[in-house]
Design a protein around this motif. Structure first.
Motif, short mmCIF file in Angstrom:
data_model
loop_
_atom_site.label_atom_id
_atom_site.label_comp_id
_atom_site.label_asym_id
_atom_site.label_seq_id
_atom_site.Cartn_x
_atom_site.Cartn_y
_atom_site.Cartn_z
N LEU A 276 0.82 -1.20 0.00
CA LEU A 276 0.00 0.00 0.00
C LEU A 276 0.86 1.25 0.00
O LEU A 276 0.48 2.29 -0.54
CB LEU A 276 -0.92 0.02 1.23
CG LEU A 276 -2.17 -0.85 1.21
CD1 LEU A 276 -2.98 -0.59 2.46
CD2 LEU A 276 -3.00 -0.59 -0.02
N LEU A 277 2.03 1.18 0.64
CA LEU A 277 2.90 2.35 0.72
C LEU A 277 3.40 2.77 -0.65
O LEU A 277 3.81 3.91 -0.84
CB LEU A 277 4.08 2.06 1.65
CG LEU A 277 3.73 1.58 3.06
CD1 LEU A 277 4.99 1.38 3.88
CD2 LEU A 277 2.81 2.58 3.75
N ALA A 286 1.44 12.35 1.08
CA ALA A 286 1.89 12.67 2.43
C ALA A 286 3.41 12.52 2.56
O ALA A 286 4.06 13.31 3.24
CB ALA A 286 1.18 11.76 3.44
N GLU A 287 3.96 11.52 1.89
CA GLU A 287 5.41 11.32 1.94
C GLU A 287 6.15 12.46 1.26
O GLU A 287 7.15 12.97 1.80
CB GLU A 287 5.75 9.99 1.27
CG GLU A 287 7.22 9.63 1.35
CD GLU A 287 7.51 8.28 0.72
OE1 GLU A 287 8.69 7.86 0.70
OE2 GLU A 287 6.56 7.63 0.24
N ASN A 372 -4.92 4.92 8.24
CA ASN A 372 -6.25 4.98 7.65
C ASN A 372 -6.33 4.10 6.41
O ASN A 372 -7.37 3.46 6.16
CB ASN A 372 -6.58 6.43 7.27
CG ASN A 372 -7.98 6.59 6.72
OD1 ASN A 372 -8.96 6.36 7.41
ND2 ASN A 372 -8.07 6.98 5.45
N ALA A 373 -5.25 4.01 5.66
CA ALA A 373 -5.23 3.12 4.49
C ALA A 373 -5.38 1.66 4.91
O ALA A 373 -6.10 0.89 4.28
CB ALA A 373 -3.93 3.32 3.70
N PHE A 374 -4.67 1.28 5.98
CA PHE A 374 -4.82 -0.09 6.48
C PHE A 374 -6.25 -0.36 6.93
O PHE A 374 -6.82 -1.43 6.64
CB PHE A 374 -3.86 -0.31 7.66
CG PHE A 374 -2.41 -0.30 7.28
CD1 PHE A 374 -2.01 -0.62 6.00
CD2 PHE A 374 -1.44 0.03 8.21
CE1 PHE A 374 -0.68 -0.60 5.63
CE2 PHE A 374 -0.10 0.05 7.86
CZ PHE A 374 0.28 -0.27 6.57
N ALA A 375 -6.85 0.62 7.63
CA ALA A 375 -8.21 0.43 8.13
C ALA A 375 -9.21 0.32 6.98
O ALA A 375 -10.12 -0.53 7.01
CB ALA A 375 -8.60 1.60 9.06
N GLU A 376 -9.06 1.16 5.95
CA GLU A 376 -9.98 1.10 4.82
C GLU A 376 -9.88 -0.24 4.10
O GLU A 376 -10.90 -0.81 3.69
CB GLU A 376 -9.68 2.25 3.85
CG GLU A 376 -10.09 3.61 4.37
CD GLU A 376 -9.81 4.71 3.37
OE1 GLU A 376 -9.19 4.41 2.31
OE2 GLU A 376 -10.18 5.86 3.62
#
Length: 465
Positions: A276-277, A286-287, A372-376
């Motif tokens: 995902l990163l 964000a990075e 949040n990406a992991f949660a989604e």
């Protein structure tokens, strides 16, 4: 040797004049080793995330709508304009590496008095070229260019994030529209059956075979089904308008492709949390914002350091235009300038502290975006898994309801039961059929959410051209 040591010592002293930057906060982010949920029938390696993932639904109309939205959507046009703005800012930062060259020309006529008090006229013609260049001893210009480059890449990622969101929104709106179409078709079909039942109940009441209660109940069920038709038509009307706006058009009708019953959710894409990163554009944004903040902090910190500039000017001057063209008097100067602040009341240090605080905010923002990406992704995987289980139970409920209606209809036809039993069985089957269509739509939409959560499609970047 003594001179070299003095130069080194002087450089160290000057470097110590820089403002003190706060250290970057330690990261508390921990990547999970795998996903908690996985949809049934799709092990973690079933399919990779496709670049043009919306084509996996196999509906050419859906693919065409997404392609149109990626070109004409208003929000994407704004995002593309912002990318152009930051591209220009990057070009401006790169231009600071080059010397500046300019010119100054003048023609002056003066009337004045000589030593006897008599007036006389003088002409002065002058042209001068100036060039200046700042030597980036401390690398501050490089840091500013790095910050501009990272900001530009962050805006590119913002465009990718907007495109991914628009594609997912179009797919979701279209699938919901097809779900509403299917519900409308089911309701209209049910309405026809209810009308036949109402007429049958009326005739049986008129001949005295059944009571008025059964006829009134059949009439009530007919109106209940008829009430659903304009409600669904209104929802379809509003959904079409919303979808038309998403693709960059005016409110209006939308073309249809495959029926809901023939649409199947694509295989669940595979992927580890670490992927995902690299895939999600909001994480990339964000990075890059964090990297730009680091570079800006370093450039702000170095404002207290002295700057070194070279300037040169040359030209010609004369009192007559003829001499100016053929033999002007040459003028020139060459200047080396070293400048730096002696006292600023803590202004640069305050700016450095503010830049450091902004860097901390962006560091925490990056961690929040990743979490949040992991949660989604977890929620989307879990939704598909639970909806598939719910669909199994719904299929069993519908089969039972269909058999119940068959038995109730036979009992009523043979005179063993009242028509109210059949009406109740019809309501139960209709509810199960509506639930089946809604579950089918929700599973398809959950697949879209999963592709959105896993960053599918954004690396293809067909929307940047």
């Amino acid at each position: 040797m003594m001179r070299r040591q003095m130069l080194v010592a002087g450089a160290l002293v000057l470097a110590g004049c820089a403002a003190k930057a706060p250290p970057q906060p330690a990261s508390s982010l921990q990547l999970p080793s795998g996903w908690r949920a996985q949809a049934e029938g799709a092990p973690a390696g079933a399919a990779q995330v496709e670049q043009l993932w919306w084509q996996a639904f196999g509906d050419p109309v859906l693919s065409e709508l997404v392609a149109t939205a990626l070109v004409h959507n208003g929000d994407l046009r704004v995002a593309r304009a912002r990318v152009q703005e930051f591209r220009a800012r990057l070009a401006q930062a790169n231009a600071n590496r080059s010397p500046t060259v300019g010119y100054d020309s003048s023609a002056t006529r003066t009337r004045t008095l000589d030593y006897t008090g008599a007036p006389y006229m003088t002409n002065v013609f002058q042209v001068e070229l100036q060039a200046s260049y700042e030597i980036d001893v401390w690398g501050r210009d490089d840091k500013l260019r790095e910050a501009a480059g990272e900001s530009y890449r962050a805006e590119q990622a913002s465009l990718d994030a907007a495109a991914l969101s628009i594609a997912a929104s179009v797919a979701t709106a279209y699938l919901n529209l097809r779900g509403l179409d299917a519900q409308l078709a089911l309701t209209q079909s049910t309405l026809q059956l209810r009308e036949q039942s109402r007429e049958l109940a009326r005739k049986q009441y008129e001949v005295g075979y059944s009571s008025q209660l059964e006829w009134l109940q059949a009439q009530s069920e007919y109106h209940a089904a008829a009430e659903q038709v304009p409600q669904l038509q209104r929802q379809i009307f509003e959904q079409e308008n919303a979808l038309a706006l998403l693709v960059g058009g005016n409110p209006g009708t939308v073309a249809r492709g495959r029926e809901l019953a023939s649409l199947t959710p694509p295989p669940v894409p595979a992927g580890l949390p670490s992927e995902l990163l690299r895939r999600r554009p909001d994480i990339a944004r964000a990075e890059h914002n964090l990297a730009a903040s680091n570079a800006s902090l370093a450039a702000t910190r170095d404002q207290l350091l002295p700057s070194f500039k070279l300037s040169a000017a040359g030209g010609g001057q004369t009192t007559t235009l003829h001499d100016f063209v053929h033999a002007p008097i040459a003028l020139w100067n060459l200047t080396a300038l070293v400048s730096g602040p002696l006292f600023d009341g803590g202004r640069v240090q305050a700016q450095t502290d503010a830049a450091g605080a902004q860097r901390e905010q962006l560091a925490y923002t990056y961690e929040n975006v990743v979490r949040n990406a992991f949660a989604e992704t977890e929620n989307s995987l879990g939704a598909i898994h639970r909806l598939q289980q719910q669909a199994v139970e719904n299929a069993a409920r519908r089969a039972t309801a269909a058999e119940t209606l068959r038995i109730a209809h036979n009992r009523y036809r043979n005179g063993y039961a009242s028509y109210l039993e059949e009406l109740d069985a019809q309501r139960t089957l209709y509810s199960a059929d509506v639930g089946l269509l809604q579950l089918k739509t929700r599973i398809l939409v959950a697949s879209v959410d999963l592709y959105r959560a896993m960053g599918g499609g954004w690396v293809a970047r067909p929307w940047r051209d």
